[in-house]
Design a protein around this motif. Structure first.
Motif, mmCIF file in Angstrom:
data_model
loop_
_atom_site.group_PDB
_atom_site.id
_atom_site.type_symbol
_atom_site.label_atom_id
_atom_site.label_comp_id
_atom_site.label_asym_id
_atom_site.label_seq_id
_atom_site.Cartn_x
_atom_site.Cartn_y
_atom_site.Cartn_z
ATOM 1 N N MET A 1 -5.956 18.124 -1.384
ATOM 2 C CA MET A 1 -6.118 16.674 -1.328
ATOM 3 C C MET A 1 -5.909 16.176 0.098
ATOM 4 S SD MET A 1 -3.909 15.737 -4.750
ATOM 5 C CE MET A 1 -3.899 13.971 -4.386
ATOM 6 N N GLU A 2 -6.700 15.184 0.493
ATOM 7 C CA GLU A 2 -6.496 14.551 1.787
ATOM 8 C C GLU A 2 -5.250 13.667 1.731
ATOM 9 O OE1 GLU A 2 -8.218 15.280 4.436
ATOM 10 O OE2 GLU A 2 -9.598 16.588 3.321
ATOM 11 N N GLU A 3 -4.700 13.359 2.910
ATOM 12 C CA GLU A 3 -3.444 12.623 2.967
ATOM 13 C C GLU A 3 -3.538 11.241 2.318
ATOM 14 O OE1 GLU A 3 -0.181 11.107 6.326
ATOM 15 O OE2 GLU A 3 -1.849 12.420 6.898
ATOM 16 N N ASP A 4 -4.713 10.602 2.435
ATOM 17 C CA ASP A 4 -4.844 9.238 1.907
ATOM 18 C C ASP A 4 -5.478 9.199 0.521
ATOM 19 O OD1 ASP A 4 -7.345 10.031 2.690
ATOM 20 O OD2 ASP A 4 -7.887 8.146 3.663
ATOM 21 N N THR A 5 -5.456 10.321 -0.219
ATOM 22 C CA THR A 5 -5.962 10.338 -1.595
ATOM 23 C C THR A 5 -4.800 10.543 -2.566
ATOM 24 O OG1 THR A 5 -6.407 12.733 -1.636
ATOM 25 C CG2 THR A 5 -8.163 11.289 -0.810
ATOM 26 N N ARG A 6 -5.025 10.170 -3.805
ATOM 27 C CA ARG A 6 -4.005 10.325 -4.839
ATOM 28 C C ARG A 6 -4.665 10.707 -6.162
ATOM 29 N NH1 ARG A 6 -1.464 10.238 -0.921
ATOM 30 N NH2 ARG A 6 0.478 9.104 -0.403
ATOM 31 N N VAL A 7 -3.860 11.310 -7.048
ATOM 32 C CA VAL A 7 -4.260 11.547 -8.432
ATOM 33 C C VAL A 7 -3.331 10.753 -9.337
ATOM 34 C CG1 VAL A 7 -4.437 13.233 -10.300
ATOM 35 C CG2 VAL A 7 -5.225 13.853 -8.011
ATOM 36 N N PHE A 8 -3.912 9.966 -10.232
ATOM 37 C CA PHE A 8 -3.136 9.289 -11.266
ATOM 38 C C PHE A 8 -2.984 10.276 -12.421
ATOM 39 C CE2 PHE A 8 -4.646 5.927 -8.654
ATOM 40 C CZ PHE A 8 -3.787 4.850 -8.816
ATOM 41 N N HIS A 9 -1.827 10.908 -12.495
ATOM 42 C CA HIS A 9 -1.575 11.901 -13.543
ATOM 43 C C HIS A 9 -1.104 11.185 -14.803
ATOM 44 C CE1 HIS A 9 -0.448 15.742 -15.365
ATOM 45 N NE2 HIS A 9 0.630 15.103 -15.811
ATOM 46 N N MET A 10 -1.852 11.374 -15.881
ATOM 47 C CA MET A 10 -1.536 10.721 -17.151
ATOM 48 C C MET A 10 -0.600 11.602 -17.978
ATOM 49 S SD MET A 10 -3.405 8.167 -16.502
ATOM 50 C CE MET A 10 -4.805 7.794 -15.439
ATOM 51 N N MET A 11 0.417 10.981 -18.562
ATOM 52 C CA MET A 11 1.372 11.716 -19.390
ATOM 53 C C MET A 11 1.848 10.819 -20.522
ATOM 54 S SD MET A 11 5.050 11.537 -17.485
ATOM 55 C CE MET A 11 5.769 12.014 -19.059
ATOM 56 N N GLY A 12 2.707 11.373 -21.372
ATOM 57 C CA GLY A 12 3.260 10.618 -22.480
ATOM 58 C C GLY A 12 2.575 10.949 -23.793
ATOM 59 N N GLN A 13 3.109 10.424 -24.886
ATOM 60 C CA GLN A 13 2.454 10.564 -26.177
ATOM 61 C C GLN A 13 1.117 9.819 -26.149
ATOM 62 O OE1 GLN A 13 6.006 9.137 -28.419
ATOM 63 N NE2 GLN A 13 5.650 10.925 -29.712
ATOM 64 N N PRO A 14 0.134 10.264 -26.934
ATOM 65 C CA PRO A 14 -1.192 9.629 -26.870
ATOM 66 C C PRO A 14 -1.169 8.118 -27.081
ATOM 67 C CG PRO A 14 -1.318 11.681 -28.092
ATOM 68 C CD PRO A 14 0.133 11.458 -27.814
ATOM 69 N N GLN A 15 -0.233 7.627 -27.880
ATOM 70 C CA GLN A 15 -0.157 6.181 -28.121
ATOM 71 C C GLN A 15 0.854 5.482 -27.207
ATOM 72 O OE1 GLN A 15 0.068 8.439 -30.945
ATOM 73 N NE2 GLN A 15 -2.168 8.302 -30.894
ATOM 74 N N GLU A 16 1.461 6.238 -26.291
ATOM 75 C CA GLU A 16 2.460 5.669 -25.373
ATOM 76 C C GLU A 16 2.262 6.283 -23.991
ATOM 77 O OE1 GLU A 16 4.863 3.446 -25.440
ATOM 78 O OE2 GLU A 16 4.922 2.877 -27.560
ATOM 79 N N THR A 17 1.093 6.120 -23.419
ATOM 80 C CA THR A 17 0.790 6.806 -22.164
ATOM 81 C C THR A 17 1.499 6.165 -20.967
ATOM 82 O OG1 THR A 17 -1.232 5.504 -21.880
ATOM 83 C CG2 THR A 17 -1.444 7.622 -22.993
ATOM 84 N N ARG A 18 1.803 6.999 -20.007
ATOM 85 C CA ARG A 18 2.367 6.595 -18.729
ATOM 86 C C ARG A 18 1.583 7.306 -17.636
ATOM 87 N NH1 ARG A 18 4.261 3.967 -22.139
ATOM 88 N NH2 ARG A 18 6.429 3.412 -22.541
ATOM 89 N N HIS A 19 1.849 6.964 -16.382
ATOM 90 C CA HIS A 19 1.212 7.713 -15.305
ATOM 91 C C HIS A 19 2.202 7.949 -14.171
ATOM 92 C CE1 HIS A 19 0.562 3.682 -13.480
ATOM 93 N NE2 HIS A 19 0.678 4.345 -12.346
ATOM 94 N N ILE A 20 1.953 9.020 -13.432
ATOM 95 C CA ILE A 20 2.714 9.349 -12.235
ATOM 96 C C ILE A 20 1.703 9.550 -11.118
ATOM 97 C CG2 ILE A 20 4.251 11.009 -11.126
ATOM 98 C CD1 ILE A 20 5.422 11.652 -13.846
ATOM 99 N N LEU A 21 1.929 8.904 -9.998
ATOM 100 C CA LEU A 21 1.010 8.997 -8.872
ATOM 101 C C LEU A 21 1.350 10.239 -8.046
ATOM 102 C CD1 LEU A 21 -1.221 6.938 -8.443
ATOM 103 C CD2 LEU A 21 0.091 5.985 -6.555
ATOM 104 N N MET A 22 0.365 11.128 -7.888
ATOM 105 C CA MET A 22 0.586 12.423 -7.253
ATOM 106 C C MET A 22 -0.126 12.503 -5.916
ATOM 107 S SD MET A 22 2.306 13.937 -9.737
ATOM 108 C CE MET A 22 2.295 15.627 -9.171
#
Length: 276
Positions: free
Chosen positions: A208-229
């Motif tokens: 990944m380039e320095e100025d790019t990110r991945v929004f990583h999706m997690m959590g139960q299917p009905q209670e999703t969250r995300h972590i920026l990677m």
């Protein structure tokens, strides 16, 4: 070695962004002349990175394992995402260059990581889990891995899954490991998504380039969250959690799984309409 404990999904619903990152994300996988590891009580996986620059690095068991040596009761997978290097196992050298993988069986006592050129150091990404049997050590290059092209341009998920540690490639106790490479113009991985009721998974994002990110999706299917990677960071996915990502550009990630079985297709798929 950082230790993280298991999490009940009802508790995770209430986590702040900071706590999600603290509990599920490994922010720094590689540090020069160091072995950085996280020990998770979720299926007892250990994951992290070894980055030898000016000196070779020896893998020690540490007090966390209460073992004479690291692989006394474990197996390990390694994939090099940096410059060319070597892994020396009980005195035998293996050339592990960029995108090469290595399965290391239970009972291997001495593990030493080194780089061929300190100006382009190797970066050995590591997954390890408990093992009940000793299987032979096997080197797996990208051309030896099973390649599974998936996705399409119109769904922005055109990618190739490379299966390194897989029953059709080599024998392992419970560890599965591989690499997924997204093509230019694609940003989605693992969508439609799924959970693994019988095993957990760790994703390591890189290329990944320095100025790019991945929004990583997690959590139960009905209670999703995300972590920026960002580049060269890892994230833990318990069995009850989805694991998918959307990037601002294409990227590559290594996935590693351990748990009840090594059936790659043992997944509980989630319909898009059921995601929340």
């Amino acid at each position: 070695m950082k230790t993280v404990y298991a999490h009940h999904p009802d508790d995770v619903k209430n986590y702040t962004t900071e706590k999600l990152r603290e509990q599920f994300m490994m922010e720094k996988v590689f540090a020069g002349d160091s072995i950085e590891l996280t020990y998770s009580h979720v299926d007892r996986i250990i994951y992290g990175g070894a980055m030898p620059v000016e000196k070779a690095l020896t893998m020690d068991a540490g007090q966390e394992l209460a073992a004479e040596y690291f692989l006394e009761r474990r197996e390990m997978g390694v994939i090099n995402v940096g410059g060319d290097g070597k892994v020396t196992l009980d005195g035998k050298e293996y050339d592990i260059n960029a995108r090469d993988g290595l399965y290391i069986g239970k009972g291997t006592k001495d593990i030493v990581f080194s780089s061929n050129n300190p100006e382009k150091p190797a970066k050995f990404y590591i997954n390890s889990c408990p093992a009940h049997h000793s299987y032979p050590t096997v080197k797996v290059g990208l051309d030896n891995a099973i390649a599974r092209p998936l996705g399409a341009d119109e769904s922005m998920n055109k990618r190739t899954i490379y299966q390194f540690i897989h029953p059709d490639v080599l024998e392992s106790c419970q560890l599965s490991m591989g690499m997924t490479m997204l093509e230019q113009g694609s940003g989605w991985n693992t969508m439609p998504c799924h959970t693994h009721e019988r095993r957990m998974e760790v994703y390591f994002y890189f290329d990944m380039e320095e100025d790019t990110r991945v929004f990583h999706m997690m959590g139960q299917p009905q209670e999703t969250r995300h972590i920026l990677m960002a580049n060269e960071q890892a994230v833990l996915s318990p069995s009850w959690s989805i694991h998918a990502g959307a990037g601002t550009n294409n990227y590559t990630f290594i996935w590693g799984m351990c748990g009840e079985n090594i059936d790659f297709d043992d997944m509980q798929f989630v319909d898009m309409k059921d995601l929340r």
